[in-house]
Motif scaffolding. Structure first.
Motif, mmCIF file in Angstrom:
data_model
loop_
_atom_site.group_PDB
_atom_site.id
_atom_site.type_symbol
_atom_site.label_atom_id
_atom_site.label_comp_id
_atom_site.label_asym_id
_atom_site.label_seq_id
_atom_site.Cartn_x
_atom_site.Cartn_y
_atom_site.Cartn_z
ATOM 1 N N THR A 32 -34.133 12.030 58.840
ATOM 2 C CA THR A 32 -35.014 12.916 59.589
ATOM 3 C C THR A 32 -36.446 12.399 59.499
ATOM 4 O O THR A 32 -36.785 11.630 58.598
ATOM 5 N N GLY A 33 -37.288 12.819 60.461
ATOM 6 C CA GLY A 33 -38.688 12.407 60.402
ATOM 7 C C GLY A 33 -39.363 12.411 61.751
ATOM 8 O O GLY A 33 -38.936 13.092 62.684
ATOM 9 N N ILE A 34 -40.442 11.607 61.820
ATOM 10 C CA ILE A 34 -41.239 11.494 63.042
ATOM 11 C C ILE A 34 -41.600 10.039 63.282
ATOM 12 O O ILE A 34 -41.644 9.234 62.355
ATOM 13 N N VAL A 35 -41.898 9.727 64.542
ATOM 14 C CA VAL A 35 -42.424 8.410 64.902
ATOM 15 C C VAL A 35 -43.453 8.626 65.997
ATOM 16 O O VAL A 35 -43.264 9.449 66.892
ATOM 17 N N LYS A 36 -44.593 7.918 65.902
ATOM 18 C CA LYS A 36 -45.616 8.059 66.939
ATOM 19 C C LYS A 36 -46.453 6.794 67.038
ATOM 20 O O LYS A 36 -46.593 6.038 66.075
ATOM 21 N N ASN A 37 -47.016 6.583 68.234
ATOM 22 C CA ASN A 37 -47.934 5.476 68.456
ATOM 23 C C ASN A 37 -49.286 5.814 67.843
ATOM 24 O O ASN A 37 -49.701 6.981 67.845
ATOM 25 N N GLN A 38 -49.974 4.817 67.343
ATOM 26 C CA GLN A 38 -51.307 4.972 66.794
ATOM 27 C C GLN A 38 -52.323 4.354 67.762
ATOM 28 O O GLN A 38 -51.985 3.417 68.499
ATOM 29 N N PRO A 39 -53.572 4.838 67.758
ATOM 30 C CA PRO A 39 -54.595 4.294 68.655
ATOM 31 C C PRO A 39 -54.835 2.789 68.476
ATOM 32 O O PRO A 39 -55.222 2.102 69.414
ATOM 33 N N ASP A 40 -54.572 2.263 67.270
ATOM 34 C CA ASP A 40 -54.812 0.833 67.017
ATOM 35 C C ASP A 40 -53.675 -0.066 67.495
ATOM 36 O O ASP A 40 -53.692 -1.271 67.276
ATOM 37 N N GLY A 41 -52.655 0.519 68.142
ATOM 38 C CA GLY A 41 -51.545 -0.276 68.666
ATOM 39 C C GLY A 41 -50.340 -0.348 67.742
ATOM 40 O O GLY A 41 -49.316 -0.910 68.103
ATOM 41 N N SER A 42 -50.462 0.239 66.549
ATOM 42 C CA SER A 42 -49.336 0.238 65.622
ATOM 43 C C SER A 42 -48.439 1.450 65.884
ATOM 44 O O SER A 42 -48.772 2.328 66.682
ATOM 45 N N VAL A 43 -47.294 1.469 65.191
ATOM 46 C CA VAL A 43 -46.386 2.618 65.239
ATOM 47 C C VAL A 43 -46.302 3.190 63.831
ATOM 48 O O VAL A 43 -46.145 2.451 62.854
ATOM 49 N N PHE A 44 -46.428 4.528 63.730
ATOM 50 C CA PHE A 44 -46.402 5.245 62.459
ATOM 51 C C PHE A 44 -45.094 6.019 62.353
ATOM 52 O O PHE A 44 -44.714 6.722 63.294
ATOM 53 N N ILE A 45 -44.432 5.885 61.208
ATOM 54 C CA ILE A 45 -43.153 6.562 60.976
ATOM 55 C C ILE A 45 -43.215 7.269 59.635
ATOM 56 O O ILE A 45 -43.722 6.704 58.657
ATOM 57 N N GLN A 46 -42.739 8.496 59.586
ATOM 58 C CA GLN A 46 -42.439 9.157 58.319
ATOM 59 C C GLN A 46 -40.973 9.518 58.381
ATOM 60 O O GLN A 46 -40.519 10.104 59.376
ATOM 61 N N ALA A 47 -40.236 9.141 57.334
ATOM 62 C CA ALA A 47 -38.796 9.343 57.351
ATOM 63 C C ALA A 47 -38.313 9.848 55.996
ATOM 64 O O ALA A 47 -38.785 9.394 54.952
#
Length: 90
Positions: A32-47
């Protein structure tokens, strides 16, 4: 025992279905978790999940979907968090 990790993926990871592919992989692993784009072009995930399954997700993140070009994956174990399902955030 479950744990939660924070993952930051850099490279060509936006506009290549990285978030949706991450969701599909996580759901297949029962994470379970979340994934989102970051303004700096990276992808952020919490799982959150079993450590062995989280490790499988991390290994997958280093490759990503076929069009992605991952240059780095930073992983940090954080305070456990409970999520409902796995969500793509905008």
């Amino acid at each position: 025992m479950v744990q939660t990790v924070s993952i930051i993926v850099t490279g060509k990871v936006q506009g290549v279905f990285y978030r949706q592919s991450t969701k599909e992989k996580a759901m297949a692993l029962g994470i379970t978790g979340i994934v989102k784009n970051q303004p700096d072009g990276s992808v952020f995930i919490q799982a959150t999940g079993d450590p062995g399954l989280l490790n499988q997700l991390i290994v997958w993140c280093r490759q990503g979907p076929s069009q992605a070009e991952v240059t780095s994956v930073q992983v940090e174990t954080i305070e456990p968090r409970a999520f409902i399902g796995f969500t793509v955030q905008r």
